[in-house]
Structure formats: structure tokens, C-alpha cells
Scaffold this motif. Structure first.
Motif, short mmCIF file in Angstrom:
data_model
loop_
_atom_site.label_atom_id
_atom_site.label_comp_id
_atom_site.label_asym_id
_atom_site.label_seq_id
_atom_site.Cartn_x
_atom_site.Cartn_y
_atom_site.Cartn_z
N MET A 106 -45.85 -46.48 -14.10
CA MET A 106 -44.95 -47.56 -14.52
C MET A 106 -44.90 -47.64 -16.03
N ARG A 107 -46.07 -47.62 -16.59
CA ARG A 107 -46.15 -47.65 -18.07
C ARG A 107 -45.45 -46.45 -18.66
N ARG A 108 -45.62 -45.39 -17.94
CA ARG A 108 -45.02 -44.15 -18.47
C ARG A 108 -43.53 -44.24 -18.45
N LYS A 109 -43.03 -44.86 -17.47
CA LYS A 109 -41.59 -45.00 -17.32
C LYS A 109 -41.04 -45.92 -18.41
N ASN A 110 -41.78 -46.96 -18.70
CA ASN A 110 -41.35 -47.89 -19.74
C ASN A 110 -41.33 -47.23 -21.09
N ARG A 111 -42.28 -46.36 -21.32
CA ARG A 111 -42.36 -45.67 -22.60
C ARG A 111 -41.16 -44.74 -22.79
N LEU A 112 -40.80 -44.16 -21.65
CA LEU A 112 -39.64 -43.24 -21.75
C LEU A 112 -38.38 -44.01 -22.09
N LYS A 113 -38.24 -45.19 -21.53
CA LYS A 113 -37.06 -46.01 -21.83
C LYS A 113 -37.02 -46.38 -23.29
N VAL A 114 -38.18 -46.80 -23.79
CA VAL A 114 -38.24 -47.20 -25.22
C VAL A 114 -37.88 -46.02 -26.07
N LEU A 115 -38.46 -44.83 -25.70
CA LEU A 115 -38.17 -43.64 -26.51
C LEU A 115 -36.69 -43.28 -26.46
N LEU A 116 -36.09 -43.45 -25.29
CA LEU A 116 -34.67 -43.15 -25.14
C LEU A 116 -33.83 -44.07 -26.02
N VAL A 117 -34.22 -45.34 -26.02
CA VAL A 117 -33.46 -46.32 -26.84
C VAL A 117 -33.56 -45.96 -28.31
N ILE A 118 -34.79 -45.55 -28.72
CA ILE A 118 -34.99 -45.18 -30.14
C ILE A 118 -34.16 -43.99 -30.48
N LEU A 119 -34.06 -42.99 -29.61
CA LEU A 119 -33.30 -41.79 -29.90
C LEU A 119 -31.80 -42.10 -29.99
N VAL A 120 -31.36 -42.96 -29.06
CA VAL A 120 -29.92 -43.33 -29.11
C VAL A 120 -29.60 -44.05 -30.41
N SER A 121 -30.52 -44.94 -30.84
CA SER A 121 -30.28 -45.69 -32.09
C SER A 121 -30.23 -44.75 -33.28
N ILE A 122 -31.19 -43.77 -33.26
CA ILE A 122 -31.20 -42.82 -34.37
C ILE A 122 -29.90 -42.02 -34.40
N PHE A 123 -29.38 -41.61 -33.23
CA PHE A 123 -28.14 -40.83 -33.15
C PHE A 123 -26.97 -41.63 -33.69
N ILE A 124 -26.98 -42.92 -33.31
CA ILE A 124 -25.89 -43.78 -33.78
C ILE A 124 -25.93 -43.91 -35.28
N MET A 125 -27.13 -44.06 -35.84
CA MET A 125 -27.27 -44.23 -37.28
C MET A 125 -26.81 -42.98 -38.01
N PHE A 126 -27.20 -41.80 -37.47
CA PHE A 126 -26.79 -40.55 -38.12
C PHE A 126 -25.27 -40.37 -38.05
N SER A 127 -24.70 -40.76 -36.92
CA SER A 127 -23.23 -40.62 -36.78
C SER A 127 -22.52 -41.50 -37.78
N ALA A 128 -23.01 -42.76 -37.92
CA ALA A 128 -22.37 -43.68 -38.86
C ALA A 128 -22.52 -43.18 -40.28
N ALA A 129 -23.69 -42.64 -40.58
CA ALA A 129 -23.91 -42.12 -41.94
C ALA A 129 -23.01 -40.95 -42.21
N ALA A 130 -22.82 -40.08 -41.18
CA ALA A 130 -21.94 -38.92 -41.36
C ALA A 130 -20.51 -39.38 -41.62
N LEU A 131 -20.07 -40.40 -40.89
CA LEU A 131 -18.70 -40.90 -41.10
C LEU A 131 -18.52 -41.50 -42.49
N LEU A 132 -19.54 -42.27 -42.92
CA LEU A 132 -19.46 -42.88 -44.26
C LEU A 132 -19.43 -41.80 -45.33
N LEU A 133 -20.22 -40.75 -45.13
CA LEU A 133 -20.28 -39.67 -46.12
C LEU A 133 -18.95 -38.92 -46.17
#
Length: 308
Positions: free
Chosen positions: A1-28
Motif C-alpha cells: 500500500m505504501r509502495r503504491k502511494n509512493r508511486l502516485k506521489v512520484l508520478l505527480v512530481i514527474l507530471v509537474s516537472i514535465f509541465i514546468m519544462f514545457s512552460a519554460a520551453a514555450l516562454l523561451l
């Protein structure tokens, strides 16, 4: 269960990072595009400023020359020679070369001339005359007059080195003798002699009488007229001859041409109006006149029917 929760958190972090990089690329990418447009604009302005400024070509203007004023022409005076004559050369009597015309210049200067005029027929049985005054212009004098027979005359005198030229014409003659001359006048009078062998025929005598200023029938009041002498006239002449008997007693006329005819006669005095005269005519005319009026009227009607 804990392991599953960790994966969700990690997934959320990766999606956020992708969004941030995409926004930065557009601004650049947007910033780089703005930089490129700004650079192009800067380069275009620099190129525009480096172009040489074209100076306008000056078109030379040639001033119009002022017109030279034309001097006013002064007319050359033409000398006028005053034409004149010596009035003393033209006094007294002058005669036409045919002997029919005589003039007597009794007053003359370089301004006016006065003279008497007379013209006769070749037999010296009839004549007309007039007294004339005319203005002189240069060496000539134009004149007009009405002679004793009622002829209207115009003409001129020319004074030329002692010679006198006379011209006189009648537009519409009212008598058998009328002014008609055009010649150089002479100081010598031509003597005329009547031709005793010439006897006019009744027709010629009638024509002559009709053209003179006298009567058609001078004896109509003291004898009976004959058919022969009456028949020599035309219907128009007989109308005047008939009225001649009335005119001798002073009757006035309302028909214009009859009135004009008798008014031109020196012997006619129209004093009685037609109505008054006609009412009293039986006591005015004598037996000869009454008979002659009747006979003339008969011949007048006959001639008119024949077209004569």
C-alpha cells in the motif's frame, strides 16, 4: 500500500516537472521570437537611415522678357490745297449750246450763287423758269428747285477756270417743256427761229396740251367742242378734261390724283366744297359748259370700254 502511494506521489512530481519544462520551453521560444523581430526591425531602420537623401532637381526658370512699348505712330499730315475760283468770271448771262437754256447769275461769291433759270422749246412758244439760290462748295454748287410749270429739278453748277458747266434734270416731267440740260455754257446766245411749216396733228396737239401746265380745252366755256378734238384724248385724260370745267369754277376734289393734278396748276383755286358746288352747279355752268361736260363724259365712257 505504501509502495503504491509512493508511486502516485512520484508520478505527480514527474507530471509537474514535465509541465514546468514545457512552460519554460514555450516562454523561451516566445522570447527568442521577440528578439528576432526586434533585431530585424533594428536592422531595417539602420538600412533606411543609411540610404542617401535625394536632392530635388532644380528646373531653371527663364524669366519672360518685358514687352518693349511700341511708340504711338504720329499720322503724317496731308496738305490740303484750298480749291477756289474767281467769282468775277461768272457774273451775268450764260447760254446753252442748243440755245434753249438761259441763266443769269446775278449774285455770286465763293460761298453762294443766285441765278435765274429759263428753258424754252425750239419754237419758243412755251417756256419754264425759276429763281435759284445755292450754296457753293469748292468749285461747285448743287441745287434743286421747282419751276413755274411744277417740274421738280435737281442739278449742279461747276466753275472751272472761267468755264461754267451746267447740269439740270427733271425726274418726272409734268409739262412738255421741262429743265433738261448738260453742257458747258457759252456767253454767246444761239438765235432760234420757229419752223412755220410744222403743223401738229390733233392727236399731237392733244398730247402736247395734256403735258403742259395749261388747259385741255381752253374754250370749253364759250363754244361747243367737236368730236374730233375730244376723241384725240384717252379716257384718263378726258376724266381730267371734264373735271377741268368744274375746276375753273373753284370746285374742290376728294379723289387724290385729281386733286393733286389741279393743285399743281397755277390757275386753280379750289374754294368750294363738292357738296355745295354740286347742289348749285345748274346755276354755275352755262349752256356750252353743260353740253361739253356731257359730250366729254360720253367719249370718256366709250374710250374706257375700248381700253383706251
Amino acid at each position: 500500500m505504501r509502495r503504491k502511494n509512493r508511486l502516485k506521489v512520484l508520478l505527480v512530481i514527474l507530471v509537474s516537472i514535465f509541465i514546468m519544462f514545457s512552460a519554460a520551453a514555450l516562454l523561451l521560444a516566445g522570447f527568442q521570437k521577440s528578439e528576432r523581430e526586434a533585431q530585424k526591425k533594428k536592422e531595417a531602420m539602420a538600412a533606411l537611415e543609411s540610404l542617401p537623401t535625394a536632392a530635388p532637381t532644380e528646373v531653371p526658370v527663364t524669366p519672360s522678357p518685358s514687352p518693349t512699348p511700341r511708340p504711338t505712330a504720329t499720322p503724317t499730315p496731308i496738305p490740303k490745297e484750298k480749291v477756289s475760283f474767281n467769282p468775277d468770271d461768272f457774273w451775268d448771262y450764260w447760254y446753252s449750246t442748243d440755245g434753249l437754256v438761259t441763266i443769269n447769275i446775278y449774285n455770286i461769291s465763293q460761298d453762294s450763287v443766285s441765278f435765274s433759270f429759263s428753258q424754252t422749246d425750239a419754237g419758243q412758244t412755251q417756256s419754264v423758269s425759276a429763281d435759284v439760290t445755292a450754296e457753293v462748295a469748292g468749285t461747285a454748287a448743287a441745287f434743286s428747285f421747282t419751276d413755274t410749270a411744277g417740274n421738280a429739278v435737281s442739278g449742279n453748277l461747276t466753275f472751272d477756270n472761267g468755264q461754267l458747266y451746267l447740269r439740270a434734270t427733271t425726274a418726272e416731267p409734268v409739262s412738255s417743256v421741262y429743265p433738261n440740260v448738260s453742257c458747258i455754257m457759252s456767253r454767246t446766245q444761239v438765235q432760234l427761229q420757229p419752223d412755220p411749216t410744222v403743223t401738229p396733228t390733233p392727236a399731237e396737239q392733244a398730247q402736247n396740251t395734256a403735258e403742259t401746265g395749261e388747259y385741255f380745252f381752253p374754250e370749253s366755256s364759250n363754244r361747243y367742242l367737236t368730236d374730233e378734238e375730244i376723241s384725240a384724248y384717252s379716257s384718263d385724260q378726258l376724266e381730267l378734261a371734264k373735271n377741268e370745267i368744274y375746276a375753273r369754277h373753284g370746285r374742290q376734289f376728294v379723289t387724290d390724283y385729281i386733286a393733286d393734278y389741279f393743285n399743281s396748276k397755277s390757275w386753280y383755286q379750289g374754294t368750294i366744297d363738292p357738296d355745295t358746288f354740286d347742289a348749285e352747279q345748274n346755276s354755275i355752268f352755262n349752256e356750252y359748259e353743260l353740253a361739253n361736260i356731257s359730250k366729254i363724259a360720253e367719249w370718256e365712257e366709250q374710250k374706257a370700254s375700248q381700253g383706251n
